[in-house]
Write a protein that holds these residues in place. Structure first.
Motif, mmCIF file in Angstrom:
data_model
loop_
_atom_site.group_PDB
_atom_site.id
_atom_site.type_symbol
_atom_site.label_atom_id
_atom_site.label_comp_id
_atom_site.label_asym_id
_atom_site.label_seq_id
_atom_site.Cartn_x
_atom_site.Cartn_y
_atom_site.Cartn_z
ATOM 1 N N LEU A 102 -5.005 -44.173 29.984
ATOM 2 C CA LEU A 102 -4.518 -42.885 29.973
ATOM 3 C C LEU A 102 -4.969 -41.899 29.021
ATOM 4 N N GLU A 103 -5.178 -43.225 28.153
ATOM 5 C CA GLU A 103 -5.882 -41.745 26.967
ATOM 6 C C GLU A 103 -6.855 -40.669 27.202
ATOM 7 N N LEU A 104 -7.942 -41.056 28.186
ATOM 8 C CA LEU A 104 -8.926 -40.883 28.435
ATOM 9 C C LEU A 104 -8.403 -39.344 29.259
ATOM 10 N N ARG A 105 -7.780 -40.340 30.391
ATOM 11 C CA ARG A 105 -6.837 -39.062 31.306
ATOM 12 C C ARG A 105 -6.076 -37.905 30.657
ATOM 13 N N ALA A 122 -11.735 -40.710 36.134
ATOM 14 C CA ALA A 122 -10.664 -40.109 35.228
ATOM 15 C C ALA A 122 -10.308 -38.279 35.515
ATOM 16 N N ALA A 123 -11.794 -37.532 35.395
ATOM 17 C CA ALA A 123 -11.338 -35.597 35.971
ATOM 18 C C ALA A 123 -10.456 -35.966 36.896
ATOM 19 N N LEU A 124 -10.607 -37.057 38.140
ATOM 20 C CA LEU A 124 -9.883 -36.512 39.444
ATOM 21 C C LEU A 124 -8.489 -36.892 38.718
ATOM 22 N N ASP A 125 -8.736 -37.981 38.358
ATOM 23 C CA ASP A 125 -6.652 -37.815 38.302
ATOM 24 C C ASP A 125 -6.204 -37.542 37.158
#
Length: 254
Positions: free
Chosen positions: A117-120, A159-162
């Motif tokens: 979640l941090e990366l997203r 992560a970029a997609l989400d």
């Protein structure tokens, strides 16, 4: 084999994919901003930078780069504390070579990226700030046209997609000051299942060569890596260099 070769970014073979399959021209109508989301310095330089140069110089599109790491683990003979700033500087010069003015490098750990979640949230925040119409990232699958993908690339792609969806939802990451933003499209460059093609000019190809050459110290560590002026034409034109320069994308509507 050095630790860098174990951690390399799998760019040492030409991009291919979809041989014999007709590709749709990349449609740029209503695209005014493009955000490139990648893991490391040098990631945008293997063909994508030619498209970035064309988008900026020919299409009038604003292009921003978001790097999740400074690539501090990318040079086996150099301590991360020294390597990170050097590679960030090489990326800044590479951006200048293609006309990218917006570059942000975050401090997630190179080689240790984990889907979270941090990366997203970090990516979603940048999407809300930059407000792109299209988001571009590297392939997130296991397999590339020229070999196997690298761990950080796979993590960042997903992560970029989400994060693109997170950024559009006002009820996700509600602690952000930035308002929700909905990108129109999500593009994966040089994906094994690319379905769109974007033709670039000889000038764009030369800019891409210059941008890759800016990663001088990093490339010097890769003993078998071709020179930029030998490698980029193969990436953009194919192994025989017979066709016009182009970049391929897998395109999704969001």
């Amino acid at each position: 084999m050095s630790t860098e070769r174990n951690h390399n970014h799998s760019h040492t073979r030409p991009h291919g994919g979809n041989s014999g399959t007709a590709l749709t021209p990349l449609e740029l109508t209503d695209i005014t901003k493009v955000l490139v989301v990648v893991a490391h310095p040098d990631d945008p330089e293997y063909g994508l930078s030619a498209a970035s140069h064309a988008w900026i110089q020919q299409e009038g599109i604003e292009v921003g780069y978001l790097l999740l790491t400074s690539g501090e683990a990318g040079i086996a003979s150099m301590a991360p504390e020294e390597c990170g700033p050097l590679r960030a500087d090489e990326q800044r010069r590479a951006c200048q070579a293609v006309g990218v003015d917006s570059l942000e490098i975050l401090d997630f750990p190179d080689g240790h990226l984990v889907y979270s979640l941090e990366l997203r949230q970090a990516i979603a925040r940048k999407i809300r700030q930059f407000q792109p119409d299209a988001i571009v990232t590297l392939p997130m699958g296991m397999e590339l046209p020229g070999g196997l993908n690298q761990a950080d690339h796979r993590v960042v792609g997903l992560a970029a997609l989400d994060a693109a969806r997170d950024a559009a939802n006002p009820w996700v990451f509600r602690d952000m000051d930035e308002p929700a933003w909905s990108a129109q499209q999500f593009w994966i460059v040089s994906d094994i299942d690319s379905d769109h093609i974007y033709y670039v000019s000889d000038d764009d190809e030369q800019a891409a060569i210059s941008s890759l050459a800016c990663h001088e110290r990093y490339l010097a560590e890769l003993e078998d890596h071709p020179a930029a002026n030998d490698f980029i034409p193969t990436v953009l034109r194919g192994k025989d260099r017979s066709g016009p320069p182009h970049v391929k994308f897998k395109v999704y509507r969001l």
